[in-house]
Design a protein around this motif. Structure first.
Motif, mmCIF file in Angstrom:
data_model
loop_
_atom_site.group_PDB
_atom_site.id
_atom_site.type_symbol
_atom_site.label_atom_id
_atom_site.label_comp_id
_atom_site.label_asym_id
_atom_site.label_seq_id
_atom_site.Cartn_x
_atom_site.Cartn_y
_atom_site.Cartn_z
ATOM 1 N N LYS A 59 -11.482 -24.618 15.415
ATOM 2 C CA LYS A 59 -10.388 -23.588 15.566
ATOM 3 C C LYS A 59 -10.198 -23.129 17.028
ATOM 4 C CE LYS A 59 -8.530 -19.279 13.880
ATOM 5 N NZ LYS A 59 -8.597 -18.175 12.946
ATOM 6 N N GLU A 60 -9.110 -23.635 17.760
ATOM 7 C CA GLU A 60 -8.640 -23.017 19.074
ATOM 8 C C GLU A 60 -8.166 -21.640 19.053
ATOM 9 O OE1 GLU A 60 -8.923 -24.274 23.236
ATOM 10 O OE2 GLU A 60 -9.567 -24.911 21.351
ATOM 11 N N ASP A 61 -8.645 -20.822 20.000
ATOM 12 C CA ASP A 61 -8.159 -19.432 20.347
ATOM 13 C C ASP A 61 -7.407 -19.594 21.392
ATOM 14 O OD1 ASP A 61 -8.072 -16.823 19.922
ATOM 15 O OD2 ASP A 61 -9.817 -16.287 21.387
ATOM 16 N N TYR A 62 -5.973 -19.756 20.941
ATOM 17 C CA TYR A 62 -4.851 -19.714 21.736
ATOM 18 C C TYR A 62 -4.264 -18.497 22.179
ATOM 19 C CZ TYR A 62 -4.249 -24.582 19.909
ATOM 20 O OH TYR A 62 -4.209 -25.909 19.547
ATOM 21 N N ARG A 63 -3.975 -18.504 23.276
ATOM 22 C CA ARG A 63 -3.117 -17.176 23.782
ATOM 23 C C ARG A 63 -1.680 -17.156 23.055
ATOM 24 N NH1 ARG A 63 -4.301 -19.105 28.807
ATOM 25 N NH2 ARG A 63 -2.357 -19.079 29.293
ATOM 26 N N LYS A 64 -1.043 -15.957 23.216
ATOM 27 C CA LYS A 64 0.301 -15.899 22.401
ATOM 28 C C LYS A 64 1.146 -16.938 23.103
ATOM 29 C CE LYS A 64 4.030 -12.925 20.965
ATOM 30 N NZ LYS A 64 4.145 -11.424 21.120
ATOM 31 N N ASP A 65 1.415 -17.061 24.242
ATOM 32 C CA ASP A 65 2.316 -17.991 24.900
ATOM 33 C C ASP A 65 1.701 -19.531 24.689
ATOM 34 O OD1 ASP A 65 0.053 -17.657 26.362
ATOM 35 O OD2 ASP A 65 1.060 -18.407 28.392
ATOM 36 N N TRP A 124 2.951 -20.593 21.154
ATOM 37 C CA TRP A 124 4.316 -21.025 21.116
ATOM 38 C C TRP A 124 4.441 -22.244 21.802
ATOM 39 C CZ3 TRP A 124 7.972 -19.359 18.168
ATOM 40 C CH2 TRP A 124 7.924 -18.087 17.818
ATOM 41 N N TYR A 125 3.757 -22.572 22.828
ATOM 42 C CA TYR A 125 3.729 -23.753 23.417
ATOM 43 C C TYR A 125 3.424 -25.114 22.488
ATOM 44 C CZ TYR A 125 3.956 -21.842 28.192
ATOM 45 O OH TYR A 125 4.376 -21.486 29.256
ATOM 46 N N VAL A 126 2.462 -24.975 21.681
ATOM 47 C CA VAL A 126 2.254 -25.815 20.685
ATOM 48 C C VAL A 126 3.133 -25.969 19.367
ATOM 49 C CG1 VAL A 126 0.545 -26.384 18.745
ATOM 50 C CG2 VAL A 126 -0.323 -25.427 21.000
ATOM 51 N N ILE A 127 3.681 -24.888 19.204
ATOM 52 C CA ILE A 127 4.553 -25.222 18.141
ATOM 53 C C ILE A 127 5.932 -25.653 18.853
ATOM 54 C CG2 ILE A 127 6.311 -23.649 16.867
ATOM 55 C CD1 ILE A 127 4.204 -21.299 16.533
ATOM 56 N N ILE A 128 6.356 -25.238 19.928
ATOM 57 C CA ILE A 128 7.671 -26.052 20.518
ATOM 58 C C ILE A 128 7.283 -27.368 20.939
ATOM 59 C CG2 ILE A 128 9.170 -25.681 22.554
ATOM 60 C CD1 ILE A 128 8.547 -22.847 22.639
ATOM 61 N N ALA A 129 6.149 -27.696 21.378
ATOM 62 C CA ALA A 129 5.714 -29.054 21.556
ATOM 63 C C ALA A 129 5.861 -29.901 20.421
ATOM 64 C CB ALA A 129 4.415 -29.330 22.115
ATOM 65 N N GLY A 130 5.193 -29.426 19.148
ATOM 66 C CA GLY A 130 5.672 -30.063 17.928
ATOM 67 C C GLY A 130 7.018 -30.579 17.549
ATOM 68 N N PHE A 131 7.677 -29.469 17.948
ATOM 69 C CA PHE A 131 9.178 -29.389 17.387
ATOM 70 C C PHE A 131 9.922 -30.438 18.388
ATOM 71 C CE2 PHE A 131 13.466 -27.737 18.011
ATOM 72 C CZ PHE A 131 14.118 -27.607 16.721
ATOM 73 N N VAL A 183 -5.153 -29.538 20.347
ATOM 74 C CA VAL A 183 -4.100 -29.251 20.734
ATOM 75 C C VAL A 183 -2.979 -30.355 20.002
ATOM 76 C CG1 VAL A 183 -2.000 -29.238 22.299
ATOM 77 C CG2 VAL A 183 -4.314 -28.086 22.946
ATOM 78 N N CYS A 184 -3.464 -31.686 20.076
ATOM 79 C CA CYS A 184 -2.854 -32.597 19.454
ATOM 80 C C CYS A 184 -2.832 -32.624 17.724
ATOM 81 C CB CYS A 184 -3.319 -34.209 19.809
ATOM 82 S SG CYS A 184 -2.611 -35.537 18.891
ATOM 83 N N ARG A 185 -3.754 -32.163 17.282
ATOM 84 C CA ARG A 185 -3.782 -32.000 15.979
ATOM 85 C C ARG A 185 -2.792 -30.723 15.478
ATOM 86 N NH1 ARG A 185 -8.643 -28.375 14.300
ATOM 87 N NH2 ARG A 185 -7.162 -26.776 15.208
ATOM 88 N N ASP A 186 -2.941 -29.566 16.164
ATOM 89 C CA ASP A 186 -1.871 -28.657 15.916
ATOM 90 C C ASP A 186 -0.520 -28.752 15.732
ATOM 91 O OD1 ASP A 186 -4.033 -27.223 15.242
ATOM 92 O OD2 ASP A 186 -4.490 -25.956 17.114
ATOM 93 N N LEU A 187 -0.241 -29.500 17.182
ATOM 94 C CA LEU A 187 1.276 -29.821 17.284
ATOM 95 C C LEU A 187 1.722 -30.784 16.465
ATOM 96 C CD1 LEU A 187 2.015 -32.573 19.141
ATOM 97 C CD2 LEU A 187 0.897 -31.546 20.715
ATOM 98 N N THR A 188 0.961 -31.764 16.182
ATOM 99 C CA THR A 188 1.359 -32.706 14.977
ATOM 100 C C THR A 188 1.480 -32.143 13.363
ATOM 101 O OG1 THR A 188 -0.098 -34.426 15.938
ATOM 102 C CG2 THR A 188 0.613 -34.894 13.602
ATOM 103 N N ILE A 200 -3.313 -35.262 8.234
ATOM 104 C CA ILE A 200 -4.739 -35.401 7.495
ATOM 105 C C ILE A 200 -5.530 -36.073 8.270
ATOM 106 C CG2 ILE A 200 -5.558 -36.324 5.566
ATOM 107 C CD1 ILE A 200 -2.818 -36.360 4.174
ATOM 108 N N LEU A 201 -5.402 -37.190 9.033
ATOM 109 C CA LEU A 201 -6.421 -37.761 9.985
ATOM 110 C C LEU A 201 -7.172 -36.835 11.028
ATOM 111 C CD1 LEU A 201 -8.036 -40.232 10.803
ATOM 112 C CD2 LEU A 201 -6.343 -41.094 12.123
ATOM 113 N N LEU A 202 -6.152 -36.043 11.593
ATOM 114 C CA LEU A 202 -6.542 -35.277 12.895
ATOM 115 C C LEU A 202 -7.319 -34.196 12.173
ATOM 116 C CD1 LEU A 202 -3.406 -35.523 15.024
ATOM 117 C CD2 LEU A 202 -5.376 -36.240 15.615
ATOM 118 N N PHE A 203 -6.928 -33.405 11.112
ATOM 119 C CA PHE A 203 -7.716 -32.523 10.552
ATOM 120 C C PHE A 203 -8.979 -32.819 10.079
ATOM 121 C CE2 PHE A 203 -3.912 -29.786 10.930
ATOM 122 C CZ PHE A 203 -4.393 -28.614 11.158
ATOM 123 N N ALA A 204 -9.030 -34.079 9.358
ATOM 124 C CA ALA A 204 -10.348 -34.395 9.025
ATOM 125 C C ALA A 204 -11.544 -34.609 10.200
ATOM 126 C CB ALA A 204 -9.893 -35.845 8.261
#
Length: 289
Positions: free
Chosen positions: A56-62, A65-72, A178-183, A47-51
């Protein structure tokens, strides 16, 4: 100021914040269950990071996936492995295994690039690890083998190693975004564990004082340890490099001891002072060219 120096400053700030988090988490575990603590702190962080960042970051497809995997790996796997491991193993074992992160990071990087680092790096890592071991064992060799719990703790270690490698690959992107999205990703992956734990939910808050302590501690873990902690840690990786930043983990027990001394009043003994010297010497040798 050089980028590397800025990165080291960010790393030291986070190490200080995370060092005190051991005391905070210990307090919370008297009132709440592990997954409940994890999901609450990272919901606050999300909530804090989105506030503070709606870009909006325009990520490439890979990169997506890096962001999702990093969060996981860095949020979901790390905290679930660690919390469940503590059910089956001792704090001593888990602390020692956690301190192997810089060693395994060094070995993993060398294996991936098929080239050994300078011998001084291995010597420094060994000296620092001996220092951490002396600090945790406090001069008494009282380890007990707990195969399941110890195995799970190594899951936590390798989760953080590969999280660091992935974050290093995102170096060209906005660290805050990146930190916001992986969180967010890590928090979503925590949901199933929190729902499962909710079947036998335990909340031991019997007074207004307990409630205030829980709220204040969760805010500390969510705002400082999770949101700002992950943000500054990722900045440190970007500026100082993953190896230098990861070596900061050796300093965590020292900060935890200082926090224990200041907050709880436990004074350090000779083993603490010797181990602190070994840790600092090991990190210096490892980082000194």
């Amino acid at each position: 100021m050089e980028d590397r120096t800025k990165g080291i400053i960010y790393m030291l700030i986070v190490v200080t914040i995370w060092g005190f988090s051991f005391v905070a988490t210990k307090v919370l575990l008297e009132h709440l269950q592990p997954a409940t603590i994890a999901i609450t702190r990272f919901v606050i962080a999300t909530i804090l990071l989105f506030a503070i960042c709606r870009k909006k970051e325009d990520y490439r497809k890979d990169e997506r996936w890096y962001v999702i995997i990093a969060g996981f790996l860095g949020i979901t796997c790390y905290y679930i492995f660690e919390n469940v491991a503590l059910i089956f193993t001792t704090v001593t074992n888990s602390s020692l295994i956690s301190a192997t992160v810089p060693v395994f990071f060094l070995l993993t990087v060398d294996a991936l690039r098929r080239k050994f680092s300078r011998p001084k790096k291995y010597l420094g890592a060994f000296i620092a690890f001996v220092g951490v071991g002396l600090l945790i064992l406090n001069g008494k060799f009282n380890l007990e083998l707990n195969p399941l719990g110890d195995f799970l703790m190594f899951g936590s270690v390798f989760s953080w190693v590969f999280y660091t490698l992935i974050i290093d690959r995102m170096g060209s992107r906005d660290v805050l975004v990146v930190c916001r999205d992986l969180t967010l990703a890590g928090t979503v992956f925590l949901l199933p564990f929190a729902i499962y734990e909710a079947q036998d939910l335990r909340i031991d808050i019997v007074s207004q004082h307990d409630l205030l302590v829980v709220i204040a501690t969760l805010i500390y873990l969510g705002v400082f340890c999770s949101a700002l902690g992950f943000l500054y840690w990722n900045k440190a990786i970007k500026l100082a490099g993953p190896a230098t930043t990861t070596n900061g983990i050796y300093l965590l027990p020292i900060v935890a001891i200082i926090g224990d001394c200041i907050i709880i009043g436990n004074m350090p003994n000779i083993y603490v002072l010797i181990s602190a010297g070994l840790v600092l010497a090991g990190v210096y040798i490892s980082e000194h060219n």
